[in-house]
Design a protein around this motif. Structure first.
Motif, PDB file in Angstrom:
ATOM      1  N   VAL A 103       0.689  -1.135   0.179  1.00  0.00           N
ATOM      2  CA  VAL A 103       0.048   0.012   0.037  1.00  0.00           C
ATOM      3  C   VAL A 103       0.817   1.238   0.197  1.00  0.00           C
ATOM      4  CG1 VAL A 103      -1.745   1.416   1.408  1.00  0.00           C
ATOM      5  CG2 VAL A 103      -1.910  -1.331   1.026  1.00  0.00           C
ATOM      6  N   THR A 104       1.868   1.486   0.825  1.00  0.00           N
ATOM      7  CA  THR A 104       2.659   2.356   0.905  1.00  0.00           C
ATOM      8  C   THR A 104       3.559   2.427  -0.336  1.00  0.00           C
ATOM      9  OG1 THR A 104       3.104   2.501   3.265  1.00  0.00           O
ATOM     10  CG2 THR A 104       4.969   3.139   2.024  1.00  0.00           C
ATOM     11  N   LYS A 105       3.772   1.477  -1.111  1.00  0.00           N
ATOM     12  CA  LYS A 105       4.454   1.290  -2.299  1.00  0.00           C
ATOM     13  C   LYS A 105       3.858   2.312  -3.248  1.00  0.00           C
ATOM     14  CE  LYS A 105       5.973  -1.562  -6.029  1.00  0.00           C
ATOM     15  NZ  LYS A 105       7.281  -1.036  -6.513  1.00  0.00           N
ATOM     16  N   ALA A 106       2.383   2.228  -3.227  1.00  0.00           N
ATOM     17  CA  ALA A 106       1.762   2.786  -4.220  1.00  0.00           C
ATOM     18  C   ALA A 106       2.029   4.537  -4.101  1.00  0.00           C
ATOM     19  CB  ALA A 106       0.081   2.460  -4.190  1.00  0.00           C
ATOM     20  N   PHE A 107       2.011   4.834  -2.763  1.00  0.00           N
ATOM     21  CA  PHE A 107       2.494   6.306  -2.483  1.00  0.00           C
ATOM     22  C   PHE A 107       3.769   6.550  -3.157  1.00  0.00           C
ATOM     23  CE2 PHE A 107      -1.264   5.623   0.014  1.00  0.00           C
ATOM     24  CZ  PHE A 107      -1.900   6.674   0.453  1.00  0.00           C
ATOM     25  N   LYS A 108       4.880   5.518  -2.925  1.00  0.00           N
ATOM     26  CA  LYS A 108       6.143   5.854  -3.408  1.00  0.00           C
ATOM     27  C   LYS A 108       6.187   5.709  -4.766  1.00  0.00           C
ATOM     28  CE  LYS A 108       8.484   3.793   0.483  1.00  0.00           C
ATOM     29  NZ  LYS A 108       9.282   2.762   0.986  1.00  0.00           N
TER      30      LYS A 108
ATOM     31  N   THR B 284      -1.325   8.383 -13.566  1.00  0.00           N
ATOM     32  CA  THR B 284      -0.608   7.822 -12.449  1.00  0.00           C
ATOM     33  C   THR B 284      -1.316   7.400 -11.537  1.00  0.00           C
ATOM     34  OG1 THR B 284       1.424   8.966 -13.330  1.00  0.00           O
ATOM     35  CG2 THR B 284       1.435   7.834 -11.480  1.00  0.00           C
ATOM     36  N   LEU B 285      -2.066   8.410 -11.076  1.00  0.00           N
ATOM     37  CA  LEU B 285      -3.066   8.165  -9.874  1.00  0.00           C
ATOM     38  C   LEU B 285      -4.086   7.061 -10.211  1.00  0.00           C
ATOM     39  CD1 LEU B 285      -3.810  11.608  -8.389  1.00  0.00           C
ATOM     40  CD2 LEU B 285      -1.948   9.908  -7.703  1.00  0.00           C
ATOM     41  N   ASP B 286      -4.741   7.304 -11.468  1.00  0.00           N
ATOM     42  CA  ASP B 286      -5.718   6.312 -11.840  1.00  0.00           C
ATOM     43  C   ASP B 286      -5.004   4.763 -11.729  1.00  0.00           C
ATOM     44  OD1 ASP B 286      -7.528   8.139 -14.384  1.00  0.00           O
ATOM     45  OD2 ASP B 286      -7.274   8.120 -12.096  1.00  0.00           O
ATOM     46  N   ALA B 287      -3.773   4.723 -12.317  1.00  0.00           N
ATOM     47  CA  ALA B 287      -3.228   3.246 -12.246  1.00  0.00           C
ATOM     48  C   ALA B 287      -2.919   2.605 -11.000  1.00  0.00           C
ATOM     49  CB  ALA B 287      -1.725   3.331 -13.231  1.00  0.00           C
ATOM     50  N   GLN B 288      -2.340   3.647 -10.150  1.00  0.00           N
ATOM     51  CA  GLN B 288      -2.019   3.342  -8.849  1.00  0.00           C
ATOM     52  C   GLN B 288      -3.046   2.978  -7.797  1.00  0.00           C
ATOM     53  OE1 GLN B 288       0.966   2.511  -7.699  1.00  0.00           O
ATOM     54  NE2 GLN B 288       2.472   3.124  -9.377  1.00  0.00           N
ATOM     55  N   ALA B 289      -4.263   3.630  -8.187  1.00  0.00           N
ATOM     56  CA  ALA B 289      -5.538   3.439  -7.441  1.00  0.00           C
ATOM     57  C   ALA B 289      -5.757   2.084  -7.780  1.00  0.00           C
ATOM     58  CB  ALA B 289      -6.606   4.590  -7.870  1.00  0.00           C
ATOM     59  N   LYS B 290      -5.657   1.547  -9.150  1.00  0.00           N
ATOM     60  CA  LYS B 290      -6.018   0.166  -9.433  1.00  0.00           C
ATOM     61  C   LYS B 290      -5.112  -0.564  -8.639  1.00  0.00           C
ATOM     62  CE  LYS B 290      -6.271   0.070 -13.858  1.00  0.00           C
ATOM     63  NZ  LYS B 290      -5.912  -0.440 -15.237  1.00  0.00           N
ATOM     64  N   VAL B 291      -3.881  -0.408  -8.388  1.00  0.00           N
ATOM     65  CA  VAL B 291      -3.144  -1.581  -7.465  1.00  0.00           C
ATOM     66  C   VAL B 291      -3.391  -1.445  -6.412  1.00  0.00           C
ATOM     67  CG1 VAL B 291      -0.553  -1.541  -6.703  1.00  0.00           C
ATOM     68  CG2 VAL B 291      -1.095  -0.936  -9.002  1.00  0.00           C
TER      69      VAL B 291
ATOM     70  N   ASP C 295      -8.099  -7.655  -1.678  1.00  0.00           N
ATOM     71  CA  ASP C 295      -7.675  -8.970  -1.088  1.00  0.00           C
ATOM     72  C   ASP C 295      -7.679  -8.849   0.450  1.00  0.00           C
ATOM     73  OD1 ASP C 295      -7.045  -9.742  -3.712  1.00  0.00           O
ATOM     74  OD2 ASP C 295      -4.574  -9.450  -3.148  1.00  0.00           O
ATOM     75  N   LEU C 296      -7.435  -7.925   1.069  1.00  0.00           N
ATOM     76  CA  LEU C 296      -7.648  -7.484   2.659  1.00  0.00           C
ATOM     77  C   LEU C 296      -8.829  -7.530   3.355  1.00  0.00           C
ATOM     78  CD1 LEU C 296      -4.182  -5.327   2.694  1.00  0.00           C
ATOM     79  CD2 LEU C 296      -4.443  -7.875   3.370  1.00  0.00           C
ATOM     80  N   ARG C 297      -9.705  -6.671   2.437  1.00  0.00           N
ATOM     81  CA  ARG C 297     -11.031  -6.365   2.962  1.00  0.00           C
ATOM     82  C   ARG C 297     -10.856  -5.937   4.632  1.00  0.00           C
ATOM     83  NH1 ARG C 297     -14.848  -7.924   0.262  1.00  0.00           N
ATOM     84  NH2 ARG C 297     -16.459  -7.484   1.308  1.00  0.00           N
ATOM     85  N   THR C 298     -10.061  -4.904   4.460  1.00  0.00           N
ATOM     86  CA  THR C 298     -10.163  -4.172   5.914  1.00  0.00           C
ATOM     87  C   THR C 298     -10.733  -2.798   5.971  1.00  0.00           C
ATOM     88  OG1 THR C 298      -8.056  -2.830   5.058  1.00  0.00           O
ATOM     89  CG2 THR C 298      -7.544  -4.768   6.448  1.00  0.00           C
ATOM     90  N   PRO C 299     -11.396  -2.362   7.167  1.00  0.00           N
ATOM     91  CA  PRO C 299     -11.942  -1.005   7.224  1.00  0.00           C
ATOM     92  C   PRO C 299     -11.138   0.088   7.128  1.00  0.00           C
ATOM     93  CG  PRO C 299     -11.566  -2.235   9.352  1.00  0.00           C
ATOM     94  CD  PRO C 299     -11.359  -3.121   8.320  1.00  0.00           C
ATOM     95  N   CYS C 300     -11.387   1.289   6.675  1.00  0.00           N
ATOM     96  CA  CYS C 300     -10.761   2.171   6.428  1.00  0.00           C
ATOM     97  C   CYS C 300     -10.168   2.778   7.847  1.00  0.00           C
ATOM     98  CB  CYS C 300     -11.232   3.335   6.045  1.00  0.00           C
ATOM     99  SG  CYS C 300     -11.110   3.445   3.977  1.00  0.00           S
ATOM    100  N   TRP C 301      -9.133   3.524   7.713  1.00  0.00           N
ATOM    101  CA  TRP C 301      -8.372   4.208   9.014  1.00  0.00           C
ATOM    102  C   TRP C 301      -8.302   5.683   9.167  1.00  0.00           C
ATOM    103  CZ3 TRP C 301      -6.305   1.026   5.613  1.00  0.00           C
ATOM    104  CH2 TRP C 301      -5.155   1.645   4.576  1.00  0.00           C
TER     105      TRP C 301
ATOM    106  N   TRP D  87       2.204 -10.966 -13.131  1.00  0.00           N
ATOM    107  CA  TRP D  87       2.779 -10.598 -14.341  1.00  0.00           C
ATOM    108  C   TRP D  87       2.403  -9.090 -14.743  1.00  0.00           C
ATOM    109  CZ3 TRP D  87       7.319 -12.760 -15.851  1.00  0.00           C
ATOM    110  CH2 TRP D  87       7.613 -13.980 -15.549  1.00  0.00           C
ATOM    111  N   GLU D  88       1.108  -9.122 -14.476  1.00  0.00           N
ATOM    112  CA  GLU D  88       0.456  -7.647 -14.879  1.00  0.00           C
ATOM    113  C   GLU D  88       1.116  -6.478 -13.914  1.00  0.00           C
ATOM    114  OE1 GLU D  88      -4.044  -7.628 -14.908  1.00  0.00           O
ATOM    115  OE2 GLU D  88      -3.789  -9.409 -15.948  1.00  0.00           O
ATOM    116  N   ARG D  89       0.930  -7.062 -12.592  1.00  0.00           N
ATOM    117  CA  ARG D  89       1.463  -6.233 -11.329  1.00  0.00           C
ATOM    118  C   ARG D  89       2.984  -5.954 -11.899  1.00  0.00           C
ATOM    119  NH1 ARG D  89       0.661  -6.115  -5.528  1.00  0.00           N
ATOM    120  NH2 ARG D  89       1.343  -4.054  -5.518  1.00  0.00           N
ATOM    121  N   LEU D  90       3.710  -6.809 -12.407  1.00  0.00           N
ATOM    122  CA  LEU D  90       5.126  -6.524 -12.369  1.00  0.00           C
ATOM    123  C   LEU D  90       5.336  -5.541 -13.485  1.00  0.00           C
ATOM    124  CD1 LEU D  90       8.025  -7.284 -11.777  1.00  0.00           C
ATOM    125  CD2 LEU D  90       7.903  -9.171 -13.331  1.00  0.00           C
ATOM    126  N   PHE D  91       4.634  -5.845 -14.678  1.00  0.00           N
ATOM    127  CA  PHE D  91       4.825  -4.934 -15.985  1.00  0.00           C
ATOM    128  C   PHE D  91       4.096  -3.647 -15.801  1.00  0.00           C
ATOM    129  CE2 PHE D  91       5.985  -8.642 -18.072  1.00  0.00           C
ATOM    130  CZ  PHE D  91       7.003  -8.430 -18.698  1.00  0.00           C
ATOM    131  N   GLY D  92       3.186  -3.411 -14.782  1.00  0.00           N
ATOM    132  CA  GLY D  92       2.654  -2.272 -14.516  1.00  0.00           C
ATOM    133  C   GLY D  92       3.609  -1.400 -13.487  1.00  0.00           C
TER     134      GLY D  92
END
Lengths: 431, 283
Positions: free
Chosen positions: A378-383, A399-406, A413-419, B49-54
């Motif tokens: 999650v932190t990586k998305a910001f970095k 860029t933000l759209d792409a990282q938002a997808k990540v 995957d985690l299904r955690t509530p927001c903080w 792989w999608e993650r990696l290439f992105g």
């Protein structure tokens, strides 16, 4: 000299990597095991062991372990019904996911310490959204600005260093750069071990958007990144190598910086009279700031619950809190005046920390909570957003759209509530 | 290959322990690594792989790794060949030279990176020298994130310094097994020094050159500590990314995917060398 510090950091990283492989040592420990994710560097751990020995006369072994293994250890031991740990210490984000199934309810302990002067928001935080307390606040830390007197004289007219807006902060950086022969004097910790991502998560984005995750790709977030682009143009280019801002500050490579209080502590050592510490700037949405709250918790099936409660009680005394502040630079969680005779840097910081917390429209952010081993992603998305937008000049919105997808992929995957500061929706995701 | 087609159990029995060991210690983890890159909780997936290439670092790391190999390996080969031939000429103080040239072999990758960092960092020895000589006002930001070219240059210099000695040692061994009679015979027939080098020595060195090339390329693919020490994450390399995904991001699946890319590159380059240099030996 920075090269020396990078050396030390690399060596430390290797040490941590080697140490991280081993779980925790159970050899040579006597008495109750106090397992903690905090004060992992050897020097800090040793200083804390000193504090512990002065605070509690009994035999308590302080064992440090990284966040991922910490959660695994506690869960597996409690699940197996063979808890070998007496007391747990960690940041809110380490303890919150264990609440309920793996921690003892410490409401009674917290109530018994009510008169010690914990802040209401910390006590609320310790309930982790339930009606019972799962840990007792132990210490806290945050991030502030540090500036040298040389830079203070270039503050824009009418600006108060203790109540800056982000626009004034930028004007200040520009004026100071011009006065320094066009060489920037502002530094940010964007090095490999720097905490710049906390600036994004807890300061810049909340101040512009009011949120951390939910508003990640909102128009306000785009504005925040545009602002950071301008600010970065006035940052020392070597910022991508700064891990602990106290080093470039002390070497006077830069004279304005933002960082974690512990990582600023040694900057003013030589001439404290010429340094200022100030709260973070304020944006349109408010003054976003991040607090790292440490707590003490008792694992289910603790080896010695009575002694654990005794340690918790002992650490909620002003004396022990001040001792911890002196040793490792983490601030007390009790209201009340700080003792005299503190190192000058801490006195400077204490004023800034207090102002930041009490500022009108302050927005408290937490480091991501409940992500366990996925926090890094999650932190990586910001970095990565920072790298793409600021360093590579990529388009902000895409860029933000792409990282938002990540981000949404990991969060789904985690299904955690927001903080905090995001509203506590059942499942956190970028809108 | 005129193999004797007579099966007898005994060699297999003797080989069995090592086969079991190899399968357990290499084969099984390898299979697991390959599977991890293509599987998640629900079965087969390409999501990793999608993650990696992105990922903004991956393509850059791939580019840097390939660049590093393309530049470093030829430079090292030429340098090491020159050094090996110099030792053949038996100059004075040969042992001393040899010892000095082999020093980098004993230095760990990370330590070498840190030594070069102290030279090239913003306030390092090189910039101090430049400033004191009046060649530059504030020194050059060799490792600044915006100077990819100078970062590449510094990493290349450090890698060349660090790893040339490995190629050198292999080539010295190769040079020493070439009988001197060939060279003397060529001299008798009136070949110039240049002709002797190209027509006699180099062809006879081919097996050693091949070993050195394959080893060096595979090791260069694995280089990362030097770049890590010098530039942090500003000059990413593939193996550094593997480490990053596995250790810092705790995502073994994507880490396996990067590792597979490294594996394919290693196999590909080794196969290429073997094919390219087979023709020369036959001559």
């Amino acid at each position: 000299m920075r090269s020396v510090s990078r050396r030390a950091v690399l060596a430390g990283a290797l040490g941590a990597f080697a140490g991280g492989c081993t779980g925790f040592a159970t050899t040579g420990t006597t008495g109750m095991v106090f397992l903690s994710t905090q004060f992992r560097p050897v020097a800090e751990a040793e200083r804390f062991r000193g504090v512990l020995a002065r605070t509690v006369p009994d035999q308590v072994s302080y064992v440090t372990v990284e966040e991922g293994p910490f959660a695994t250890q506690v869960r597996s031991q409690v699940d197996a019904g063979a808890t070998r740990v007496g007391l747990l210490g960690g940041v809110h984000g380490d303890l919150a996911p264990l609440a309920g199934g793996y921690l003892e309810d410490v409401t009674a302990v917290a109530d018994g310490l009510r008169d010690r002067g914990f802040s209401a928001e910390h006590l609320a935080l310790a309930k982790v959204g339930t009606d019972r307390a799962w840990y007792v606040p132990w210490a806290q830390a945050t991030f502030v600005l540090a500036a040298h007197a040389d830079a203070l004289q270039h503050l824009p007219p009418g600006a108060d260093v203790d109540a800056l807006s982000y626009d004034q902060f930028l004007d200040w950086a520009i004026a100071a750069r011009r006065a320094n022969g066009n060489r920037p004097v502002l530094g940010l910790p964007a090095g490999p071990k720097g905490l710049l991502h906390r600036f994004l998560q807890g300061y810049l984005l909340p101040s512009f958007t009011g949120g951390q995750i939910t508003a990640f790709r909102s128009p306000e977030a785009v504005r925040a990144w545009q602002y950071l682009r301008e600010l970065w143009a006035n940052c020392a280019p070597a910022s991508t190598t700064y891990d602990f801002m106290q080093e470039p500050l002390a070497a006077r490579e830069v004279s304005i910086a933002w960082d974690h209080v512990v990582r600023l502590a040694s900057a003013p050592e030589r001439d404290p009279a010429n340094w200022r510490m100030a709260p973070a700037p304020r944006g349109n949405a408010g003054l976003g700031y991040m607090a790292v709250v440490l707590g003490l918790a008792i694992p289910k099936g603790s080896t010695d619950p009575e002694l654990a409660k005794k340690v918790i009680g002992a650490f909620s005394r002003p004396q022990a809190q001040a001792d911890l502040l002196r040793a490792n630079g983490f601030f007390p969680v009790l209201s009340g005046d700080l003792p005299d005779g503190l190192p000058p840097a801490i006195t400077l910081q204490a004023a800034a920390v207090g102002r930041q917390r009490r500022a009108a429209g302050a927005i408290l952010s937490l480091p991501p909570v409940g992500l366990g081993s996925r926090e890094g992603e999650v932190t990586k998305a910001f970095k990565d957003s920072f790298r793409s937008i600021i360093l590579d000049g990529a388009d902000i919105q895409s860029t933000l759209d792409a990282q938002a997808k990540v981000l949404n992929g990991v969060l789904a995957d985690l299904r955690t509530p927001c903080w905090a500061p995001d509203p506590p929706s059942p499942v956190c995701e970028v809108a | 290959m005129g193999a004797v087609r007579r099966f007898s159990g005994s060699p297999w029995l003797l080989l069995l322990p090592s086969i079991v060991l190899l399968v357990l210690l290499f084969g099984w983890p390898l299979a697991q690594g390959v599977l991890a890159a293509f599987r998640d909780g629900d079965g087969f997936t390409l999501a990793h792989w999608e993650r990696l290439f992105g990922d903004p670092y991956f393509l850059r790391a791939l580019r840097n790794t390939v660049l590093l190999i393309v530049i470093v390996v030829p430079v090292q080969l030429v340098l090491a060949t020159g050094m090996a031939l110099l030792t053949q000429a038996r100059p004075r103080f040969l042992r001393t030279h040899f010892a000095i040239w082999c020093v980098p072999l004993a230095v760990s990758e990370l330590a070498a990176g840190l030594v070069w960092l102290s030279i090239f960092t913003d306030r390092g020895y090189l910039n101090s020298l430049l400033v004191s000589l009046g060649l530059s006002e504030n020194g050059v930001s060799w490792l600044g994130y915006q100077n990819t070219a100078s970062m590449l240059f510094v990493v290349v210099v450090a890698e060349v310094w660090r790893a040339t000695s490995l190629v050198f040692v292999i080539l010295v061994a190769g040079v020493q097994v070439i009988p001197r009679d060939f060279d003397e015979a060529a001299q008798v027939f009136g070949a110039s020094a240049w002709q002797r080098l190209w027509q006699v020595t180099i062809p006879l060195l081919t097996p050693s050159l091949r070993v050195a090339l394959i080893l060096r390329t595979i090791l260069a693919l694995q280089a990362f500590a030097v770049a890590q020490a010098l530039t942090g994450r500003d000059f990413p390399l593939l193996v550094g990314e593997t480490y990053q995904w596995y250790v810092n991001l705790q995502n073994p699946a994507v880490a396996s995917a990067v590792a597979l890319v490294v594996l394919v590159l290693s196999l590909g380059s080794a196969a290429f060398y073997l094919r390219a240099m087979r023709g020369q030996e036959a001559r």
